[in-house]
Every structure is written in C-alpha cells, then in structure tokens.
Design an enzyme around this catalytic site. Structure first.
Site, PDB file in Angstrom:
ATOM      1  N   GLN A   1       0.850  -1.197   0.000  1.00 12.91           N
ATOM      2  CA  GLN A   1       0.000   0.000   0.000  1.00 12.91           C
ATOM      3  C   GLN A   1       0.880   1.238   0.000  1.00 12.91           C
ATOM      4  OE1 GLN A   1      -3.412  -0.660   3.080  1.00 12.91           O
ATOM      5  NE2 GLN A   1      -1.729  -1.987   3.653  1.00 12.91           N
TER       6      GLN A   1
ATOM      7  N   HIS B   1      -1.691   1.458  -4.217  1.00 14.34           N
ATOM      8  CA  HIS B   1      -2.069   2.862  -4.037  1.00 14.34           C
ATOM      9  C   HIS B   1      -1.213   3.835  -4.845  1.00 14.34           C
ATOM     10  CE1 HIS B   1      -4.046   1.612   0.042  1.00 14.34           C
ATOM     11  NE2 HIS B   1      -4.740   1.231  -1.011  1.00 14.34           N
TER      12      HIS B   1
ATOM     13  N   CYS C   1       0.527  20.804 -21.546  1.00 15.18           N
ATOM     14  CA  CYS C   1      -0.774  21.154 -22.141  1.00 15.18           C
ATOM     15  C   CYS C   1      -1.451  22.275 -21.346  1.00 15.18           C
ATOM     16  CB  CYS C   1      -1.676  19.921 -22.237  1.00 15.18           C
ATOM     17  SG  CYS C   1      -2.492  19.471 -20.702  1.00 15.18           S
TER      18      CYS C   1
ATOM     19  N   THR D   1       0.719  -2.839   8.564  1.00 16.64           N
ATOM     20  CA  THR D   1      -0.478  -2.135   8.103  1.00 16.64           C
ATOM     21  C   THR D   1      -1.558  -2.190   9.178  1.00 16.64           C
ATOM     22  OG1 THR D   1      -2.298  -2.089   6.496  1.00 16.64           O
ATOM     23  CG2 THR D   1      -1.152  -4.183   6.752  1.00 16.64           C
ATOM     24  N   SER D   2      -2.281  -1.061   9.306  1.00 13.76           N
ATOM     25  CA  SER D   2      -3.343  -0.996  10.300  1.00 13.76           C
ATOM     26  C   SER D   2      -4.537  -1.846   9.872  1.00 13.76           C
ATOM     27  CB  SER D   2      -3.777   0.451  10.491  1.00 13.76           C
ATOM     28  OG  SER D   2      -4.222   0.984   9.267  1.00 13.76           O
TER      29      SER D   2
ATOM     30  N   ASN E   1       3.307  -6.649  13.352  1.00  9.08           N
ATOM     31  CA  ASN E   1       2.900  -5.273  13.641  1.00  9.08           C
ATOM     32  C   ASN E   1       3.286  -4.917  15.075  1.00  9.08           C
ATOM     33  OD1 ASN E   1       1.266  -2.785  14.008  1.00  9.08           O
ATOM     34  ND2 ASN E   1       0.227  -3.437  12.145  1.00  9.08           N
TER      35      ASN E   1
ATOM     36  N   GLU F   1       1.305  -3.207  16.916  1.00 17.40           N
ATOM     37  CA  GLU F   1       0.049  -3.134  17.656  1.00 17.40           C
ATOM     38  C   GLU F   1      -0.899  -4.229  17.202  1.00 17.40           C
ATOM     39  OE1 GLU F   1      -1.462   0.640  16.472  1.00 17.40           O
ATOM     40  OE2 GLU F   1      -0.244   1.753  17.909  1.00 17.40           O
TER      41      GLU F   1
HETATM   42  P1  NAD Z   1      -1.276   3.167   8.716  1.00 19.52           P
HETATM   43  O1  NAD Z   1      -0.549   4.429   8.968  1.00 19.52           O
HETATM   44  O2  NAD Z   1      -2.743   3.150   8.781  1.00 19.52           O
HETATM   45  O3  NAD Z   1      -0.788   2.063   9.775  1.00 19.52           O
HETATM   46  C1  NAD Z   1       0.547   1.785  10.010  1.00 19.52           C
HETATM   47  C2  NAD Z   1       0.622   0.476  10.778  1.00 19.52           C
HETATM   48  O4  NAD Z   1       1.987   0.129  10.915  1.00 19.52           O
HETATM   49  C3  NAD Z   1       0.041   0.544  12.203  1.00 19.52           C
HETATM   50  O5  NAD Z   1      -0.782  -0.583  12.391  1.00 19.52           O
HETATM   51  C4  NAD Z   1       1.264   0.491  13.093  1.00 19.52           C
HETATM   52  O6  NAD Z   1       1.035  -0.193  14.300  1.00 19.52           O
HETATM   53  C5  NAD Z   1       2.234  -0.291  12.243  1.00 19.52           C
HETATM   54  N1  NAD Z   1       3.641  -0.013  12.488  1.00 19.52           N
HETATM   55  C6  NAD Z   1       4.244   1.182  12.748  1.00 19.52           C
HETATM   56  N2  NAD Z   1       5.563   1.044  12.839  1.00 19.52           N
HETATM   57  C7  NAD Z   1       5.814  -0.283  12.637  1.00 19.52           C
HETATM   58  C8  NAD Z   1       6.999  -1.058  12.614  1.00 19.52           C
HETATM   59  N3  NAD Z   1       8.188  -0.507  12.796  1.00 19.52           N
HETATM   60  N4  NAD Z   1       6.894  -2.376  12.362  1.00 19.52           N
HETATM   61  C9  NAD Z   1       5.683  -2.966  12.182  1.00 19.52           C
HETATM   62  N5  NAD Z   1       4.528  -2.279  12.200  1.00 19.52           N
HETATM   63  C10 NAD Z   1       4.599  -0.957  12.426  1.00 19.52           C
HETATM   64  O7  NAD Z   1      -0.738   2.599   7.357  1.00 19.52           O
HETATM   65  P2  NAD Z   1      -1.420   1.686   6.242  1.00 19.52           P
HETATM   66  O8  NAD Z   1      -2.101   0.532   6.898  1.00 19.52           O
HETATM   67  O9  NAD Z   1      -0.374   1.413   5.248  1.00 19.52           O
HETATM   68  O10 NAD Z   1      -2.582   2.543   5.568  1.00 19.52           O
HETATM   69  C11 NAD Z   1      -2.507   3.921   5.365  1.00 19.52           C
HETATM   70  C12 NAD Z   1      -2.473   4.418   3.925  1.00 19.52           C
HETATM   71  O11 NAD Z   1      -1.451   5.394   3.953  1.00 19.52           O
HETATM   72  C13 NAD Z   1      -2.070   3.491   2.840  1.00 19.52           C
HETATM   73  O12 NAD Z   1      -2.990   3.678   1.840  1.00 19.52           O
HETATM   74  C14 NAD Z   1      -0.712   3.969   2.334  1.00 19.52           C
HETATM   75  O13 NAD Z   1      -0.741   4.086   0.925  1.00 19.52           O
HETATM   76  C15 NAD Z   1      -0.564   5.352   2.869  1.00 19.52           C
HETATM   77  N6  NAD Z   1       0.771   5.703   3.407  1.00 19.52           N
HETATM   78  C16 NAD Z   1       1.909   5.314   2.782  1.00 19.52           C
HETATM   79  C17 NAD Z   1       3.150   5.646   3.294  1.00 19.52           C
HETATM   80  C18 NAD Z   1       4.390   5.179   2.591  1.00 19.52           C
HETATM   81  O14 NAD Z   1       4.378   4.984   1.388  1.00 19.52           O
HETATM   82  N7  NAD Z   1       5.490   4.955   3.314  1.00 19.52           N
HETATM   83  C19 NAD Z   1       3.238   6.388   4.461  1.00 19.52           C
HETATM   84  C20 NAD Z   1       2.052   6.794   5.093  1.00 19.52           C
HETATM   85  C21 NAD Z   1       0.834   6.433   4.540  1.00 19.52           C
HETATM   86 ZN    ZN Z   2      -1.519  17.417 -20.094  1.00 19.03          ZN
END
Ligand code: NAD
Ligand code: ZN
Length: 260
Positions: free
Chosen positions: A121, A139, A170, A208-209, A233, A235
């Site tokens: 994601q 995403h 454009c 991922t959350s 994770n 959490e």
């Molecule tokens: P989220 O921010 O909702 O959740 C992050 C999750 O990661 C949480 O559950 C947290 O407990 C866990 N976490 C934090 N640090 C960690 C670690 N060191 N090891 C393991 N787990 C850890 O993120 P999401 O679920 O990816 O969804 C949010 C949306 O935000 C997605 O659509 C994504 O595209 C976007 N996003 C992307 C980035 C990126 O590309 N790095 C950054 C922020 C958000």
């Molecule tokens: Zn264009």
C-alpha cells in the site's frame, strides 16, 4: 494487553521479545520454508523504521491537516496548491530515506520462495529501491505524476518541485499518480494481488493498520482460501484475531527472522 492513548490495543513492551522468540516465530518460519506460494502485504509501518511517518502514527499530521483531508480528489479540487505542498514535503522527506532490514528481508524472501508476490500500500518506492522485482503498488507511486487532462504521465524525482502546483505542457494541472481515498484501485494490479491472495499458502501482513479497503480484505480472502496468515505489527489490528500467527514487533526486526 494495554490501551494506548488513542484506544488502540498495544502489546506490552516486555512481551515483544519473548513472543517473537518463541514457538510462534519458529512456526511461522517453518510454514514459510515449506511453502511454494507466499504473498506479502505491506503498509506504512514497514517504512516507519526508515523514517517515513505513517498516517496514523504520532507524526502523521502535517500543518494540523490529517492525511485523510489531503489525500482525496475533493481536497485536490478545492486547493491543488495545498495538496501539492503536502506531497512536495513528503517527497523531500522520502527522498532522504533508505530501505531498512524489513524491506531487504522481503527481497531475500523473494529469492527463497518459488512463487512470491509482494503487494504494497506504500507509495514511497522503498521496496523498489531495496531490490524487490515487482511490487504490486495498490495505491500508486509518489514519484510518478500524471496530467489531469491529457494522457501525459512520467516519473518525476525532483525535490523540491520548482513550481507548485506543477503543470503539464498542455497547461493543465499535474497530479501525483496516487490512489486517493474514494478512488478506484488500478484494476490489473488489484486482480494480480487478488489472485496471489487466493493461491497463497502463507500470507504475511506487515506494518499495516488493516483499515484501508480493499487492501485489508486480501488477507481475509487468503485465509478463506486456506492460507496461513502471519501478521507482523507493533500493535494489535482488526486483522489480528483472524491471523494464525501474530508476531508483535518492528518489521525490521521480525521479517529478517522469518528467512530460512
Ligand atoms: P497506517 O498508517 O494506517 O498504519 C501503520 C501500521 O503500521 C500501524 O498498524 C502500526 O502499528 C504499524 N507499524 C508502525 N511502525 C511499525 C513497525 N516498525 N513495524 C511494524 N509495524 C509498524 O498505514 P497503512 O495501513 O499502510 O494505511 C494507510 C495508507 O497510507 C495506505 O494507503 C498507504 O498508501 C498510505 N501511506 C503510505 C506511506 C508510505 O508509502 N510509506 C506512508 C504513510 C501512509
Ligand atoms: Zn496534459
């Protein structure tokens, strides 16, 4: 289990090491070592140890805006300059970051497993930088821009951008090639991810959350089709009760320990 200020259930610090070093880790490693087909879904958490803030973490706010209020077509229509200012800030931040042991472990896992699919994601490009061959980016990608009117699309790694909001030749506005809240996922990419989930013997979910749909439904689909789901994770998440093995801890520590 204790409650964090946000009401999220957090694994007690003290138990992290014990839990990741016990039977669960050995079981997960064994399952992966004997599997022909493994799929992995990553989220912002895997890049947290590289210094890229997650959306829901304590550094998720930018100028008091929540990500959900900026990463949407409505926000872009209302104020493209503001949305681009946020992306310009995120691009500059990510440009200075490197992949961490979690990203590299998935590159090694790809070499180890006969049929391996990485679904992410994340939009930061750190899986590519680590060397993963074909991450399915559900995403989009923060380093790709596209025109809001014509068919122009290109990679753009300039940070900071010289003009905000940036424009196409454009004359129309460019936008980041990101799937915003409320937008449809790239069909072919999602289909490939869906097929990988359907056929996986082991499905690993890391950092991922498990709140953003439809990505969060992939591990549930995999479980329904018989895969063992392994969650990594810091959490507890809504997916934890549906996982066969929960490995609490930082992805950069836990994922390398799953390698053969
Ligand atoms: P989220 O921010 O909702 O959740 C992050 C999750 O990661 C949480 O559950 C947290 O407990 C866990 N976490 C934090 N640090 C960690 C670690 N060191 N090891 C393991 N787990 C850890 O993120 P999401 O679920 O990816 O969804 C949010 C949306 O935000 C997605 O659509 C994504 O595209 C976007 N996003 C992307 C980035 C990126 O590309 N790095 C950054 C922020 C958000
Ligand atoms: Zn264009």
């Amino acid at each position: 289990m204790i409650l964090s200020p946000e009401g999220v259930r957090v694994f007690p610090e003290a138990s992290i090491e014990t839990m990741t070093n016990t039977d669960n880790l050995i079981r997960a490693k064994g399952l992966i070592a004997s599997a022909e087909r493994v799929a992995v879904l990553t989220g912002a958490g895997i890049s947290a140890e590289s210094g890229v803030p997650t959306f829901r973490g304590k550094d998720g706010l930018w100028k008091n805006y929540r990500a959900e209020d900026l990463a949407s077509p409505e926000a872009f229509r209302k104020d493209p300059g503001l949305v681009w200012e946020w992306y310009d800030w995120r691009r500059s931040l990510i440009a200075a970051r490197q992949p961490n042991p979690g990203h590299y472990a998935l590159v090694k896992l790809e070499e180890q497993v006969p049929a391996f699919t990485l679904i992410t994601q994340n939009v930061d490009g750190l899986h590519d930088l680590a060397g993963s061959s074909h991450p399915l980016k559900l995403h989009g990608d923060i380093w790709t821009v596209r025109c809001t009117r014509c068919t122009y699309t290109d990679i753009n790694r300039q940070t900071p951008l010289p003009e905000i909001p940036p424009r196409c030749d454009c004359g129309s506005l460019l936008r980041p090639d990101i799937i915003w809240f409320g937008e449809a996922l790239p069909e072919a990419t999602f289909r490939e991810a869906w097929q990988a989930a359907e056929s996986a013997e082991v499905f690993i979910v890391a950092g991922t959350s498990a709140l953003v749909q439809p990505a969060a439904s992939l591990p549930l689909l995999a479980a329904k089709k018989g895969a063992k789901v392994v969650e990594v994770n810091l959490e507890e998440t809504p997916l934890s009760p549906h996982s066969d093995i929960v490995l609490p801890g930082p992805a950069g520590d836990v994922l390398p320990q799953l390698l053969a």
